[in-house]
Design a protein around this motif. Structure first.
Motif, PDB file in Angstrom:
ATOM      1  N   LYS A 564      54.269  41.938  22.537  1.00 19.89           N
ATOM      2  CA  LYS A 564      54.648  40.771  23.320  1.00 19.89           C
ATOM      3  C   LYS A 564      54.651  41.099  24.813  1.00 19.89           C
ATOM      4  N   VAL A 565      55.217  42.261  25.121  1.00 19.67           N
ATOM      5  CA  VAL A 565      55.231  42.665  26.538  1.00 19.67           C
ATOM      6  C   VAL A 565      53.802  42.845  27.063  1.00 19.67           C
ATOM      7  N   ILE A 566      52.961  43.450  26.215  1.00 18.95           N
ATOM      8  CA  ILE A 566      51.565  43.693  26.639  1.00 18.95           C
ATOM      9  C   ILE A 566      50.832  42.373  26.813  1.00 18.95           C
ATOM     10  N   SER A 567      51.069  41.427  25.881  1.00 21.31           N
ATOM     11  CA  SER A 567      50.394  40.131  26.025  1.00 21.31           C
ATOM     12  C   SER A 567      50.847  39.439  27.310  1.00 21.31           C
ATOM     13  N   GLY A 568      52.176  39.518  27.589  1.00 22.41           N
ATOM     14  CA  GLY A 568      52.649  38.938  28.851  1.00 22.41           C
ATOM     15  C   GLY A 568      52.031  39.617  30.056  1.00 22.41           C
ATOM     16  N   GLN A 569      51.948  40.927  29.982  1.00 22.37           N
ATOM     17  CA  GLN A 569      51.329  41.666  31.091  1.00 22.37           C
ATOM     18  C   GLN A 569      49.850  41.345  31.211  1.00 22.37           C
ATOM     19  N   LEU A 571      48.468  38.477  30.457  1.00 25.63           N
ATOM     20  CA  LEU A 571      48.379  37.188  31.136  1.00 25.63           C
ATOM     21  C   LEU A 571      48.607  37.348  32.641  1.00 25.63           C
ATOM     22  N   GLU A 572      49.579  38.165  32.965  1.00 23.71           N
ATOM     23  CA  GLU A 572      49.854  38.402  34.382  1.00 23.71           C
ATOM     24  C   GLU A 572      48.675  39.093  35.058  1.00 23.71           C
ATOM     25  N   ILE A 573      48.088  40.037  34.327  1.00 19.27           N
ATOM     26  CA  ILE A 573      46.925  40.746  34.884  1.00 19.27           C
ATOM     27  C   ILE A 573      45.762  39.788  35.081  1.00 19.27           C
ATOM     28  N   GLU A 574      45.554  38.910  34.097  1.00 20.78           N
ATOM     29  CA  GLU A 574      44.471  37.942  34.247  1.00 20.78           C
ATOM     30  C   GLU A 574      44.706  37.046  35.463  1.00 20.78           C
ATOM     31  N   ASN A 580      42.904  37.961  42.623  1.00 20.72           N
ATOM     32  CA  ASN A 580      42.162  39.014  43.323  1.00 20.72           C
ATOM     33  C   ASN A 580      40.723  38.577  43.591  1.00 20.72           C
ATOM     34  N   LYS A 581      40.086  37.925  42.602  1.00 18.99           N
ATOM     35  CA  LYS A 581      38.723  37.437  42.799  1.00 18.99           C
ATOM     36  C   LYS A 581      38.684  36.386  43.911  1.00 18.99           C
ATOM     37  N   THR A 582      39.717  35.498  43.865  1.00 19.61           N
ATOM     38  CA  THR A 582      39.763  34.484  44.919  1.00 19.61           C
ATOM     39  C   THR A 582      39.916  35.123  46.293  1.00 19.61           C
ATOM     40  N   LEU A 583      40.799  36.099  46.371  1.00 20.74           N
ATOM     41  CA  LEU A 583      40.990  36.792  47.653  1.00 20.74           C
ATOM     42  C   LEU A 583      39.738  37.560  48.066  1.00 20.74           C
ATOM     43  N   GLU A 584      39.078  38.180  47.074  1.00 19.28           N
ATOM     44  CA  GLU A 584      37.843  38.899  47.393  1.00 19.28           C
ATOM     45  C   GLU A 584      36.784  37.945  47.912  1.00 19.28           C
ATOM     46  N   TYR A 585      36.726  36.746  47.268  1.00 24.84           N
ATOM     47  CA  TYR A 585      35.760  35.758  47.734  1.00 24.84           C
ATOM     48  C   TYR A 585      36.086  35.330  49.162  1.00 24.84           C
TER      49      TYR A 585
END
Length: 863
Positions: A564-569, A571-574, A580-585
């Motif tokens: 559960k913690v990993i799935s939450g993480q 989602l947070e990572i995604e 991050n992609k938006t900022l990179e763009y």
């Protein structure tokens, strides 16, 4: 004040095997071969372990006016004429083999002119193995006992390796043994005596820190680059591709077996590494097998006899040693069947063809074309080194021309950070190779300034180290441990002797029965003990199973929580990745905008600098023009001042003469008017006019009267200056009373620069025939000026005329205008009006006095 915003650096993609922070220069070494003739002139001297010095040979010094020039070149290490192959290998190739075994790539060149010892350095000679056999020997000394079974690793045509289980490898081995393949050498075959001495390396050399929890496979391939085409030297052909059969008509023999060799293509794999597509890779298990493969390809390599070398290489040869490494599984008994865990490293040993000059090799035809292609590929290699050095030293981004040659295109990845690069410069110290050796030294000097990114270490698979030895220890304990039945039998009491020697023997059987009964009781006791221990062991197992089950449940609960913690993480990572992609763009857009602004700024700065330079040039031109105009104005004003002074003086003189002439006319008119009438008036003669002294007016005459009996000299107005009196030899001497006279004059018939340099004035006496037939003499005067070039120039300012007229040629007024009187006397000038009609004119500037130039016209009477 806000701090200035700096440009955000772009995130460059880091290629595999490259580190942007750590770079190593290309290691360049120099090896000097011994002279073939001991007393031969030498042009290279080893100064120290890192420096050589080139001397200009005697012949070159004579051709270049005795110019004696010595140049020194530094290297990472210099090997003299007495260096052994072992010393060279330890310093140059040993680190490359260490890197190969630890999963890193390496590239080793031998470079030099033809006949400098490149092939000897790479291959060696009988009794002196070169770098290649020593590298093979070190590899198999290090991983020989850790090699996988043959065909566990299988090469494909994508520059990668496939892995098979041992059963598939065994089936393929049986299949290959049934159909012998000449490509694969046999380890049971005897070593060819032709190269047996080359691979007989006396010194034992082994790599340190070899990963013993992995299995290894060694593959070799051998190619050549001939006329900028790549050929596989290990490819089996149906004929000799180097020397095909020709008939008497110089055409190939028509045969189905005649198949021309096919050149290979360069391809790029998924990791952007260049490789030769379709190249034969042979798996070898020993140094002898590997060198046998090399020797088979060496016989196909193109060599020729030239004027400089009896066996000159006509192509670049590349011998690739590919080491494949795969970890063992967790048990340590089988290879891990995961293709991603395979590590492939490669060591390329390149023997370059020698650079040569065709006027020395006396090459013709194919040899000449081969030499041109060799020199062209080496020139491309040198150009790539120069561009790489320029990009690294000056921060430029020029394109490196790798694709201009197959040699540079094949090894471009090494210069981009895929492995270490080493270069051995081989030189021949004889004086005939001085110019070629000089070019080789300059290339080496450029190459060692090129830096190559240091390759990264391989990724550890994450399995427990020491798996191989633990498996071997387990296998050894099982083999040495005695069986349980043997231990039980040894614990029983020994049986007595069962041999009955006498019929009356009654002791042997009772002892045997007693022993057997003891054994039976002991067996029963052991069986009971075993049953109790089995029950106890079952209980322990049950407890252990319960504990394990509890542990599993507990772990499962923990795992669920962690999931559960990993799935939450996740989602947070995604979300963070999207952000991050938006900022990179956005950063990329801002970088592009900043780049555009910087480009505009540079363009505007360049325009501003150009405008400033143009304004500076215009200001400089304006200043020069002002100075020039000021000089011209000054010169012109001085010139016009002199001209005005001259004209004013001339005008004053002219007005004075006119005033004097008018005074004379008035005097004559007054005399005519006041003269008393007489019966026979006579015109006074010229002689009486000269002798008669008439009163003068207040205006002084230009020239004083002179006595009639003396020659009168006409004095110049500039008598104080020195004159050049130019009288041509063709002039006629006149007998006039008044003669031009200039004191302190230099009389010449032809003007000379020497005479003009001494004087300030110039006068030319010119004679011409007037319309009345009399000689008219003109005195042309001028000023002498010095020119800038050191000469003299004359500027004419005035002309004076001296004219002689005959009195007999003048007609009187009375003879033409007055009719004859009846009494035969001349007409009288009694009429004042008639007498006043005689006009007395004097030429302006003339100093002859009145009465010498009279032009009378009778006044027409009114009817």
């Amino acid at each position: 004040m806000k701090p200035a915003r700096t440009k955000t650096p772009r995130k460059l993609p880091v290629k595999k095997g490259s580190q942007t922070s750590l770079k190593d220069p290309v290691g360049v070494y120099c090896r000097v071969r011994p002279l073939s003739i001991p007393d031969q002139e030498c042009c290279i001297e080893v100064i120290s372990s890192t420096t050589v010095q080139l001397h200009t040979p005697e012949g070159y010094r004579l051709n270049r006016n005795g110019d004696y020039k010595e140049t020194q070149y530094s290297f990472k290490q210099v090997f003299g004429t007495h260096t052994t192959q072992k010393e060279l290998f330890d310093a140059v190739a040993n680190p490359l083999v260490e890197d190969l075994i630890h999963g890193k790539n390496g590239l080793l060149f031998t470079y030099g002119v033809t006949g400098s010892g490149k092939t000897h350095t790479m291959t060696g000679s009988p009794g002196e193995g070169g770098l290649l056999p020593r590298c093979l020997d070190m590899i198999f000394n290090s991983v020989g006992s850790l090699q996988a079974k043959r065909y566990v690793f299988k090469s494909n045509d994508r520059n990668s390796m496939d892995i098979q289980c041992e059963v598939d490898a065994l089936l393929e081995r049986q299949k290959r043994e049934a159909t012998p393949n000449p490509k694969t050498p046999s380890s049971k075959r005897q070593v060819d005596p032709e190269f047996a001495d080359m691979i007989n390396v006396q010194e034992f050399c082994k790599a340190q820190d070899v990963d013993e929890d992995s299995v290894y496979g060694v593959f070799v391939s051998y190619i050549e680059i001939y006329n900028n085409y790549i050929y596989d030297l290990l490819e089996e052909a149906l004929f000799d591709p180097i020397k095909p059969k020709w008939n008497s008509c110089s055409t190939p023999v028509k045969s189905t077996d005649f198949v021309p060799p096919q050149s290979k293509l360069l391809r790029e794999d998924k990791n952007h590494n260049m490789y030769v597509a379709g190249c034969t890779e042979v798996e070898v298990k020993s140094t002898e097998e590997a060198f046998e493969v090399f020797w088979r390809g060496q016989k196909k390599r193109r060599i020729a006899n030239t004027h400089l070398n009896r066996e000159s290489s006509r192509s670049h040869s590349v011998f690739n040693i590919k080491l494949v490494q795969a970890p063992l599984d967790a048990d340590g008994d089988n290879v891990l069947q995961e293709k991603e865990q395979i590590t492939i490293s490669q060591l390329s040993l390149v023997d370059l063809a020698g650079s040569e000059r065709t006027n020395r090799t006396k090459a013709e035809g194919n040899r000449l074309r081969e030499a041109g292609n060799i020199n062209q590929s080496l020139m491309t290699l040198r150009t790539c080194m120069e561009v790489l050095r320029e990009n690294q030293m000056y921060g430029t981004n020029k394109m490196v021309p790798y694709r201009d040659s197959k040699l540079t295109h094949l090894f471009k990845n090494y210069f981009d950070g895929e492995g270490k690069v080493r270069l051995i410069v081989c030189v021949n110290p004889k004086a005939e190779d001085y110019e070629e050796s000089l070019q080789v030294m300059r290339f080496a000097e450029v190459t060692q300034e090129v830096e190559v990114a240091r390759p990264v270490d391989k990724v550890i698979c994450g399995l427990t180290p020491g798996r191989r030895y633990r498996h071997q220890a387990r296998g050894g304990a099982v083999g040495d441990e005695p069986l349980v039945s043997e231990v039980v039998l040894q614990s029983f009491p020994p049986l007595p002797s069962c041999e009955i020697l006498d019929v009356n023997d009654e002791q042997t059987l009772p002892r045997l029965i007693e022993a057997l009964e003891k054994r039976h009781r002991l067996r029963q006791m052991m069986a009971d003990e075993f049953s109790r221990q089995a029950i106890a062991f079952k209980a322990l197992l049950q407890e252990f199973d319960n504990a394990v089950l509890n542990k599993e449940n507990y772990i499962q609960g923990k795992l669920n929580e962690k999931e559960k913690v990993i799935s939450g993480q996740k989602l947070e990572i995604e979300q963070l990745e999207k952000k991050n992609k938006t900022l990179e763009y956005k950063m990329e857009v801002l970088e592009k905008t900043a780049a555009i602004y910087e480009e505009d700024q540079r363009a505007l700065q360049q325009r501003l600098e150009a405008q400033g330079q143009r304004l500076q040039r215009q200001l400089s031109d304006k200043r020069r023009l002002e100075a020039r105009l000021q000089g011209m104005v000054t010169e012109t004003s001085m010139k016009w001042e002199k001209e005005c002074e001259r004209r004013v003086a001339a005008k004053q003189l002219e007005m004075q003469n006119k005033l004097w002439v008018k005074d004379e006319k008035l005097k004559q008119l007054k005399a005519i008017v006041t003269e008393p009438k007489s019966d026979k008036p006579e015109r006074p003669s010229r002689e009486r006019d000269r002798e008669k002294v008439t009163p003068r007016s207040a205006s002084p005459p230009p020239v004083p009267n002179a006595p009639p009996i003396r020659l009168r000299h006409r004095r110049s107005r500039s008598a104080g200056d020195r004159w050049v009196d130019h009288k041509p030899a063709s002039n006629v001497q006149t007998e006039t009373v008044m003669q031009p006279h200039v004191p302190h004059a230099i009389t010449v018939s032809v003007p000379s620069e020497k005479a003009l340099a001494k004087c300030e004035k110039y006068m030319l006496t010119h004679q011409e025939l007037a319309s009345d037939g009399e000689i008219e003499t003109k005195l042309i005067k001028g000023d002498v000026f010095k020119t800038r070039g050191g000469g003299q120039s004359v500027q004419f300012t005035d002309i004076e005329t001296v004219k002689q007229e005959s009195p007999t040629g003048r007609k009187r007024r009375s003879s033409t205008a007055a009719p004859a009187q009846p009494d035969g006397t001349e007409s009288e000038w009694t009429d004042v009006e008639t007498r006043c009609s005689v006009a007395v004119e004097m030429r302006a500037g003339s100093q002859l006095g009145p009465g010498y130039q009279h032009h009378a016209q009778p006044k027409r009477k009114k009817p």
